[in-house]
Design a protein around this motif. Structure first.
Motif, PDB file in Angstrom:
ATOM      1  N   TRP A  24      14.284  20.534 139.012  1.00  0.00           N
ATOM      2  CA  TRP A  24      12.804  20.275 138.641  1.00  0.00           C
ATOM      3  C   TRP A  24      13.062  21.184 137.093  1.00  0.00           C
ATOM      4  O   TRP A  24      12.355  21.282 136.501  1.00  0.00           O
ATOM      5  N   GLN A  25      14.849  21.286 136.822  1.00  0.00           N
ATOM      6  CA  GLN A  25      14.561  21.796 135.361  1.00  0.00           C
ATOM      7  C   GLN A  25      14.966  20.397 134.575  1.00  0.00           C
ATOM      8  O   GLN A  25      15.707  20.647 132.944  1.00  0.00           O
ATOM      9  N   ALA A  26      15.493  19.609 135.283  1.00  0.00           N
ATOM     10  CA  ALA A  26      15.819  18.234 134.226  1.00  0.00           C
ATOM     11  C   ALA A  26      15.637  17.924 132.590  1.00  0.00           C
ATOM     12  O   ALA A  26      16.507  18.109 131.977  1.00  0.00           O
ATOM     13  N   GLU A  27      14.835  18.131 133.238  1.00  0.00           N
ATOM     14  CA  GLU A  27      13.126  17.075 132.177  1.00  0.00           C
ATOM     15  C   GLU A  27      13.704  18.595 130.810  1.00  0.00           C
ATOM     16  O   GLU A  27      14.258  18.375 129.507  1.00  0.00           O
ATOM     17  N   MET A  28      13.483  19.502 131.690  1.00  0.00           N
ATOM     18  CA  MET A  28      13.311  21.158 129.977  1.00  0.00           C
ATOM     19  C   MET A  28      14.742  20.952 129.422  1.00  0.00           C
ATOM     20  O   MET A  28      14.529  20.984 128.671  1.00  0.00           O
ATOM     21  N   PHE A  29      15.817  20.343 130.811  1.00  0.00           N
ATOM     22  CA  PHE A  29      16.942  20.677 130.352  1.00  0.00           C
ATOM     23  C   PHE A  29      17.522  19.989 128.765  1.00  0.00           C
ATOM     24  O   PHE A  29      17.406  19.997 127.939  1.00  0.00           O
ATOM     25  N   ARG A  30      16.695  18.386 129.002  1.00  0.00           N
ATOM     26  CA  ARG A  30      17.155  17.546 128.287  1.00  0.00           C
ATOM     27  C   ARG A  30      16.225  17.917 127.027  1.00  0.00           C
ATOM     28  O   ARG A  30      16.870  17.498 126.206  1.00  0.00           O
ATOM     29  N   GLN A  31      15.650  18.811 126.896  1.00  0.00           N
ATOM     30  CA  GLN A  31      14.289  18.913 125.528  1.00  0.00           C
ATOM     31  C   GLN A  31      15.172  20.195 124.822  1.00  0.00           C
ATOM     32  O   GLN A  31      15.844  19.844 123.447  1.00  0.00           O
TER      33      GLN A  31
END
Ligand SMILES: [Zn+2]
Length: 327
Positions: free
Chosen positions: A5-12
């Motif tokens: 669930w943190q993948a998108e936040m990490f990518r950003q």
């Protein structure tokens, strides 16, 4: 490591690695993995040959230093588990500091002025950031007011309101939310949790908290609910059973059950103890709404005193008696 669930936040965030603000404040409920995320992000920024998606390589010297807790450009200001408890604290005899003191912030002075490895970033993780006492928060504020180049502060907190507004306003806010239930349940199932829906509900949607509850449950929560449903169980028997369990656990179970009973009483569905539907229905049908509200208030008040009840059995009795009167 980071969680699905943190993948998108990490990518950003990793996409902004060359134009990050001087401080980020990651905040949101407990049990989402915010600290794991912050550490992973720090490692990614310090890594000498990050992967194409920005993740740390895990193989370079910087990643090695980070993994062994020796990266020269990384500091963690946190609670010292071995420190003696503060004098006059509410938990005599308990070890572990509950504050981050001003000395911890001042100890960064040398770190902040030494040049970094290969001229890279210097990162300070402050976690839990709300544990900064007032002097420490002021010292940190001074640092944030005079930003140093190539320096990043990562603050992590589940009660950001306890941080001074002056510190919060110097940070970019990074809100962290519980993931969609389907994603969290799939992750819990992969972690071997047999009833992901049940524990995720008990944890109000926070996956790591759900995992912790599933590992701690040991059947005692179900046993407590079973005993509460059994009219043959006297107040004394129930209190003796309950007093043997960790107080913050059973009090949390009762509190969530009180919410479930209220929800049921008001024609809603239970949120937490999904496996106690029949018992919840039965008691909600019989109980008086005012009595339920009063019990829920009593449990909430008790939570503030719960760390060290003088007499655990009497404490349990006082909280169970109203419930038994409704049964
Ligand atoms: Zn690396």
């Amino acid at each position: 490591m980071i969680y699905p669930w943190q993948a998108e936040m990490f990518r950003q965030l990793v996409g902004e690695r060359d134009r990050l603000p001087q401080a980020l404040l990651l905040h949101g409920p407990q049990g989402l993995g915010k600290t794991d995320f912050a550490r992973h992000f720090a490692q990614a920024l310090l890594c000498e040959s990050p992967l194409p998606d920005g993740a740390p390589c895990g193989a370079c010297p910087a990643c090695g230093w980070f993994a062994s807790g020796n990266h020269p450009d990384f500091r963690h200001l946190g609670l010292d588990a071995d420190a003696p408890a503060e004098e006059g604290g509410d938990a005599p005899g308990r070890k572990g500091s509950e504050q981050i003191g001003v000395d911890a912030v001042r100890s960064l002075a040398g770190f902040m002025t030494t040049s970094t490895h290969r001229d890279g970033l210097r990162i300070v993780l402050v976690e839990p950031a709300h544990a900064l006492n007032v002097f420490a928060a002021n010292a940190l504020l001074k640092t944030l007011e005079e930003p140093l180049p190539r320096t990043l502060f990562l603050l992590v907190s589940h009660v950001p309101a306890r941080l001074p507004a002056t510190v919060r306003s110097r940070c970019r806010q990074v809100p962290c939310h519980p993931p969609p239930a389907a994603q969290a349940q799939a992750w819990l199932a992969r972690e071997g949790v047999a009833r992901p829906d049940l524990f995720l509900a008990l944890a109000a949607g926070a996956p790591l908290e759900a995992l912790r509850l599933s590992q701690q449950d040991g059947g005692q929560r179900a046993e407590l609910l079973r005993r509460l449903a059994d009219p043959a169980q006297s107040l004394v028997q129930l209190s003796e059973f309950v007093a043997r369990l960790p107080v913050e656990e059973w009090l949390g179970w009762l509190q969530r059950w009180a919410y479930d009973l209220l929800a049921r009483k008001l024609a809603g569905a239970p949120h937490y103890h999904l496996d106690a539907g029949e018992l919840t229905d039965r008691i909600a049908a019989r109980a008086d709404l005012h009595d339920l509200l009063a019990w829920e208030h009593q449990l909430r008040d008790a939570k503030r005193l719960a760390h060290h009840p003088l007499n655990p059995r009497l404490f349990a009795e006082s909280l169970l008696a109203p419930m038994l009167a409704m049964r």
